[in-house]
Design an enzyme around this catalytic site. Sequence first.
Site, short mmCIF file in Angstrom:
data_model
loop_
_atom_site.label_atom_id
_atom_site.label_comp_id
_atom_site.label_asym_id
_atom_site.label_seq_id
_atom_site.Cartn_x
_atom_site.Cartn_y
_atom_site.Cartn_z
CG HIS A 159 29.28 3.00 2.81
ND1 HIS A 159 29.32 4.30 2.37
CD2 HIS A 159 30.57 2.64 3.08
CE1 HIS A 159 30.57 4.73 2.38
NE2 HIS A 159 31.34 3.76 2.81
CG HIS A 180 28.12 6.00 5.83
ND1 HIS A 180 29.43 6.31 6.09
CD2 HIS A 180 28.07 4.64 5.75
CE1 HIS A 180 30.14 5.21 6.19
NE2 HIS A 180 29.34 4.18 5.97
CG ASP A 186 31.92 11.05 7.04
OD1 ASP A 186 32.27 10.78 8.21
OD2 ASP A 186 31.93 10.19 6.13
#
Length: 339
Positions: free
Chosen positions: A229, A255, A89
Amino acid sequence: MVLTMAVVQERTLALCLNLMLVFFIVSSIATTLADLQRFDHPAKDDGSLSFLVVGDWGRRGFYNQSIVAREMGKVGEKLDIDFVVSTGDNFYEDGLKGIGDPAFEESFTKIYTAKSLQKPWYSVLGNHDYRGDTEAQLSPHLRNFDSRWICRRSFIVNTEIAELFFVDTTPFVDDYYTDKDHSYDWRGVTPRSDYLHNLLKDLEIALKDSNGKWKFVVGHHAIRSAGHHGDTIELKKYLLPILRANNVDMYMNGHDHCLEHFSSLDSPIQFLTSGAGSKAWRGDIKNASQNEMKFFYDGQGFMSLQLTNSAELAQIVFYDVSGNVLHNWSFSKLPFSSF
């Protein structure tokens, strides 16, 4: 023998079809083989190694990205780091739009300006990167803009005392293939089943053949996480058994926008999340066994990893947005123990 025009046309058509079939097969193989390119990055002359780990950062300096970058520079100078690991990311919200996208300079080159950070950045793709032009982010042409940038889907960095295996985890996640709110650039990873099969096979072979004293695996998605997550079910099913079978020491990921340390209860694997390079503070945490979870911080920061000159001792340190030490953990290679 005299061939009629009809026969000539028939044979010509058959030859063309065969050539097309061969081209299709070769093309399919080329797009589904995992790319485990190897980079050699020798440790220091005394045999020691140190690097920083940061993820989920690319926001043009906002959400404290610039402040985290400043503190990374200070720690990087103190530890005399050899390189930086990015857990994906890298560019929000939707990756890069092309090779000339100004986001590359605005979120990377102009942010990580400290002298100590002018080292190679070994980077994997995250799910947000897959929402953009993945081929652009993987392109070696980006090194013309900033020579530090090294990004591949899956690859190996060999430091002699340790090998780092970078794994492309986004194609493992089923939800991205049914996501109706976002589009993903799946070029280079289709057919999916072939791509994942080859990736796991190539990784398993590389881990078995590794001569490194330490084996570190890097991916974007978490195997163990108490963050927003949580665990990635697909990685626990397909990737984790390979890590266990091949004596992997650490799995590092991003993440979840937090900092975490989990210790496996049935193997020596340490699970380390460093996904707090910019936007964080989600305010939620999932229940986790206290025997497994050694550390959790729901805020911005980064991580460092050092290997001593004897290569027997590893030290991980988590830092907050101000560079304060939040968690310090040392463990030896032989025997497998922590203290």
